[in-house]
Design a protein around this motif. Structure first.
Motif, PDB file in Angstrom:
ATOM      1  N   LEU A  58       0.766  -1.354   0.089  1.00 54.75           N
ATOM      2  CA  LEU A  58      -0.027  -0.053  -0.020  1.00 54.75           C
ATOM      3  C   LEU A  58       0.822   1.255  -0.021  1.00 54.75           C
ATOM      4  CD1 LEU A  58      -2.944  -0.993   2.501  1.00 54.75           C
ATOM      5  CD2 LEU A  58      -3.166  -0.631   0.091  1.00 54.75           C
ATOM      6  N   GLN A  59       2.284   1.040   0.310  1.00 55.41           N
ATOM      7  CA  GLN A  59       2.946   2.502   0.149  1.00 55.41           C
ATOM      8  C   GLN A  59       3.557   2.531  -1.131  1.00 55.41           C
ATOM      9  OE1 GLN A  59       3.698   4.042   3.257  1.00 55.41           O
ATOM     10  NE2 GLN A  59       2.605   2.423   4.349  1.00 55.41           N
ATOM     11  N   ARG A  60       3.147   1.768  -2.022  1.00 57.70           N
ATOM     12  CA  ARG A  60       3.537   2.036  -3.364  1.00 57.70           C
ATOM     13  C   ARG A  60       2.677   2.966  -3.985  1.00 57.70           C
ATOM     14  NH1 ARG A  60       7.340  -1.255  -5.801  1.00 57.70           N
ATOM     15  NH2 ARG A  60       8.111  -2.954  -4.548  1.00 57.70           N
ATOM     16  N   PRO A  61       3.192   3.991  -5.009  1.00 53.64           N
ATOM     17  CA  PRO A  61       2.450   4.788  -5.759  1.00 53.64           C
ATOM     18  C   PRO A  61       1.113   4.158  -6.340  1.00 53.64           C
ATOM     19  CG  PRO A  61       4.607   5.432  -5.857  1.00 53.64           C
ATOM     20  CD  PRO A  61       4.543   4.322  -5.280  1.00 53.64           C
ATOM     21  N   GLY A  62       0.004   4.782  -6.042  1.00 52.89           N
ATOM     22  CA  GLY A  62      -1.224   4.480  -6.839  1.00 52.89           C
ATOM     23  C   GLY A  62      -1.809   3.167  -6.436  1.00 52.89           C
ATOM     24  N   ALA A  63      -1.217   2.525  -5.339  1.00 48.63           N
ATOM     25  CA  ALA A  63      -1.702   1.010  -4.854  1.00 48.63           C
ATOM     26  C   ALA A  63      -3.082   1.371  -4.005  1.00 48.63           C
ATOM     27  CB  ALA A  63      -0.736   0.498  -3.887  1.00 48.63           C
ATOM     28  N   ILE A  64      -3.171   2.372  -3.359  1.00 55.81           N
ATOM     29  CA  ILE A  64      -4.769   2.658  -2.460  1.00 55.81           C
ATOM     30  C   ILE A  64      -5.523   3.000  -3.703  1.00 55.81           C
ATOM     31  CG2 ILE A  64      -5.817   3.935  -1.171  1.00 55.81           C
ATOM     32  CD1 ILE A  64      -3.162   4.224   0.752  1.00 55.81           C
ATOM     33  N   ARG A  65      -5.144   3.887  -4.779  1.00 61.77           N
ATOM     34  CA  ARG A  65      -6.065   4.337  -5.825  1.00 61.77           C
ATOM     35  C   ARG A  65      -6.772   3.177  -6.291  1.00 61.77           C
ATOM     36  NH1 ARG A  65      -7.015   9.050  -7.964  1.00 61.77           N
ATOM     37  NH2 ARG A  65      -5.330   9.915  -7.067  1.00 61.77           N
ATOM     38  N   HIS A  66      -5.760   2.049  -6.803  1.00 64.68           N
ATOM     39  CA  HIS A  66      -6.148   0.902  -7.524  1.00 64.68           C
ATOM     40  C   HIS A  66      -7.319   0.000  -6.648  1.00 64.68           C
ATOM     41  CE1 HIS A  66      -4.699  -2.204 -10.732  1.00 64.68           C
ATOM     42  NE2 HIS A  66      -6.093  -2.518 -10.186  1.00 64.68           N
ATOM     43  N   SER A  67      -6.978   0.075  -5.320  1.00 62.29           N
ATOM     44  CA  SER A  67      -7.718  -0.857  -4.568  1.00 62.29           C
ATOM     45  C   SER A  67      -8.953  -0.355  -4.359  1.00 62.29           C
ATOM     46  CB  SER A  67      -7.115  -0.929  -2.929  1.00 62.29           C
ATOM     47  OG  SER A  67      -5.898  -2.094  -2.923  1.00 62.29           O
ATOM     48  N   VAL A  68      -9.120   1.208  -4.356  1.00 64.22           N
ATOM     49  CA  VAL A  68     -10.483   1.811  -4.141  1.00 64.22           C
ATOM     50  C   VAL A  68     -11.294   1.556  -5.573  1.00 64.22           C
ATOM     51  CG1 VAL A  68     -11.567   4.008  -3.921  1.00 64.22           C
ATOM     52  CG2 VAL A  68      -9.501   3.530  -2.505  1.00 64.22           C
ATOM     53  N   GLN A  69     -10.642   1.657  -6.476  1.00 63.54           N
ATOM     54  CA  GLN A  69     -11.384   1.273  -7.817  1.00 63.54           C
ATOM     55  C   GLN A  69     -11.638  -0.131  -7.935  1.00 63.54           C
ATOM     56  OE1 GLN A  69      -8.244   2.186 -10.725  1.00 63.54           O
ATOM     57  NE2 GLN A  69      -8.437   4.452 -10.589  1.00 63.54           N
ATOM     58  N   ASP A  70     -11.014  -1.091  -7.274  1.00 58.76           N
ATOM     59  CA  ASP A  70     -11.532  -2.446  -7.334  1.00 58.76           C
ATOM     60  C   ASP A  70     -12.722  -2.613  -6.317  1.00 58.76           C
ATOM     61  OD1 ASP A  70      -9.531  -3.306  -8.684  1.00 58.76           O
ATOM     62  OD2 ASP A  70      -8.462  -4.432  -7.465  1.00 58.76           O
ATOM     63  N   HIS A  71     -12.704  -1.826  -5.153  1.00 65.14           N
ATOM     64  CA  HIS A  71     -13.911  -2.002  -4.169  1.00 65.14           C
ATOM     65  C   HIS A  71     -15.035  -1.151  -4.958  1.00 65.14           C
ATOM     66  CE1 HIS A  71     -11.300  -1.965  -0.139  1.00 65.14           C
ATOM     67  NE2 HIS A  71     -10.965  -3.188  -1.124  1.00 65.14           N
ATOM     68  N   ARG A  72     -14.911  -0.069  -5.677  1.00 63.03           N
ATOM     69  CA  ARG A  72     -16.080   0.602  -6.291  1.00 63.03           C
ATOM     70  C   ARG A  72     -16.537  -0.297  -7.281  1.00 63.03           C
ATOM     71  NH1 ARG A  72     -19.180   4.362  -4.997  1.00 63.03           N
ATOM     72  NH2 ARG A  72     -17.655   5.855  -4.571  1.00 63.03           N
ATOM     73  N   ALA A  73     -15.978  -0.964  -8.006  1.00 63.44           N
ATOM     74  CA  ALA A  73     -16.257  -2.122  -9.053  1.00 63.44           C
ATOM     75  C   ALA A  73     -17.053  -3.099  -8.268  1.00 63.44           C
ATOM     76  CB  ALA A  73     -15.057  -2.655  -9.975  1.00 63.44           C
ATOM     77  N   ILE A  74     -16.534  -3.734  -7.193  1.00 61.29           N
ATOM     78  CA  ILE A  74     -16.973  -4.697  -6.667  1.00 61.29           C
ATOM     79  C   ILE A  74     -18.581  -4.265  -5.851  1.00 61.29           C
ATOM     80  CG2 ILE A  74     -17.265  -6.074  -4.313  1.00 61.29           C
ATOM     81  CD1 ILE A  74     -14.102  -6.228  -4.520  1.00 61.29           C
ATOM     82  N   VAL A  75     -18.641  -3.070  -5.350  1.00 64.32           N
ATOM     83  CA  VAL A  75     -19.990  -2.626  -4.922  1.00 64.32           C
ATOM     84  C   VAL A  75     -21.086  -2.395  -6.202  1.00 64.32           C
ATOM     85  CG1 VAL A  75     -21.279  -0.605  -3.832  1.00 64.32           C
ATOM     86  CG2 VAL A  75     -19.178  -1.489  -2.999  1.00 64.32           C
ATOM     87  N   GLU A  76     -20.531  -1.819  -7.394  1.00 68.36           N
ATOM     88  CA  GLU A  76     -21.371  -1.750  -8.417  1.00 68.36           C
ATOM     89  C   GLU A  76     -22.082  -3.221  -8.900  1.00 68.36           C
ATOM     90  OE1 GLU A  76     -22.735   1.098  -9.639  1.00 68.36           O
ATOM     91  OE2 GLU A  76     -21.533   1.899  -7.936  1.00 68.36           O
ATOM     92  N   ALA A  77     -20.972  -4.241  -8.919  1.00 66.89           N
ATOM     93  CA  ALA A  77     -21.377  -5.419  -9.256  1.00 66.89           C
ATOM     94  C   ALA A  77     -22.542  -6.087  -8.433  1.00 66.89           C
ATOM     95  CB  ALA A  77     -19.983  -6.273  -9.357  1.00 66.89           C
TER      96      ALA A  77
END
Length: 240
Positions: free
Chosen positions: A191-210
């Motif tokens: 999660l310390q890597r650049p963009g890692a949290i953003r990617h996870s949040v996008q995944d979470h959003r996709a899961i909710v929409e699904a």
């Protein structure tokens, strides 16, 4: 945190315990499990209250309990800082699967995928409107945590706990929660890597929409993509 899921002393007596105790035990478990480590700064009382769906007064009281146990340091005008496990053990903590540390990452990952995909397959059919709303609120809050790994880790756990419970099968919730806790130290680093949290949040959003489609296959596909990403980034950290 719904409010207490898989924490020491939960089973059979949680209803008799105050919300303050539930929150302090939840945070204590995160510290003992390694999700929160010495030196981590906790989110503000306001952010914690939002994430955990409790009042700021309850959060303040729970942190006061941890401060008395020498698990956190509270300083006027500064963020609360984690000190460590303190003097008390978590001897009441029970793991459904026992100690996973002797299992290979590949073995645990394969088992987690099998269980978690079954969980979301059931959740797509059983999740309530209130649970969907809760997941949506958590994701919206996570979008403000892109530079706050500690806050995101707390919210991420809450997101997955809410999702797991929506499947309606307590035994599956226990099992998949143990898998979630595996290799936390590497996921922290990822999660310390650049963009890692953003990617996870996008995944979470996709899961909710699904999940909103109520179609199990759609929800499973979204979760599989998320688990694949978790596996890839975790393995990368383990190789370093």
């Amino acid at each position: 945190m719904e409010l207490i899921d898989r924490i020491p002393g939960e089973h059979g007596r949680v209803s008799k315990r105050t919300v303050k105790d539930q929150i302090s035990d939840k945070l204590a478990y995160m510290i003992h499990s390694g999700l929160l480590r010495a030196g981590d700064e906790l989110p503000s009382e306001r952010h914690l209250a939002t994430t955990l769906e409790v009042s700021r007064e309850t959060v303040r009281a729970a942190i006061g309990v941890l401060h008395a146990r020498r698990m956190v340091d509270v300083s006027q005008g500064a963020r609360t800082r984690v000190l460590g496990p303190g003097l008390l053990s978590m001897h009441e903590s029970v793991s459904t699967l026992g100690n996973l540390k002797d299992r290979s990452f590949e073995e645990v990952t394969e088992a987690r995928a099998a269980v978690e995909l079954q969980v979301i397959w059931l959740a797509a059919q059983r999740i309530t409107d209130n649970e969907l709303a809760r997941l949506s609120l958590l994701v919206a809050d996570q979008e403000l945590m892109l530079k706050d790994p500690v806050g995101f880790q707390i919210s991420d756990r809450e997101f997955h706990t809410t999702l797991y419970k929506s499947c309606g099968n307590g035994l599956l919730v226990d099992v998949v929660s143990d898998f979630y806790d595996y290799a936390l130290e590497y996921r922290r680093r990822a999660l310390q890597r650049p963009g890692a949290i953003r990617h996870s949040v996008q995944d979470h959003r996709a899961i909710v929409e699904a999940l909103k489609t109520r179609k199990p296959d759609v929800a499973v596909a979204a979760m599989r993509a998320h688990l694949d990403q978790v596996q890839k980034t975790t393995m990368k950290e383990m190789a370093n």
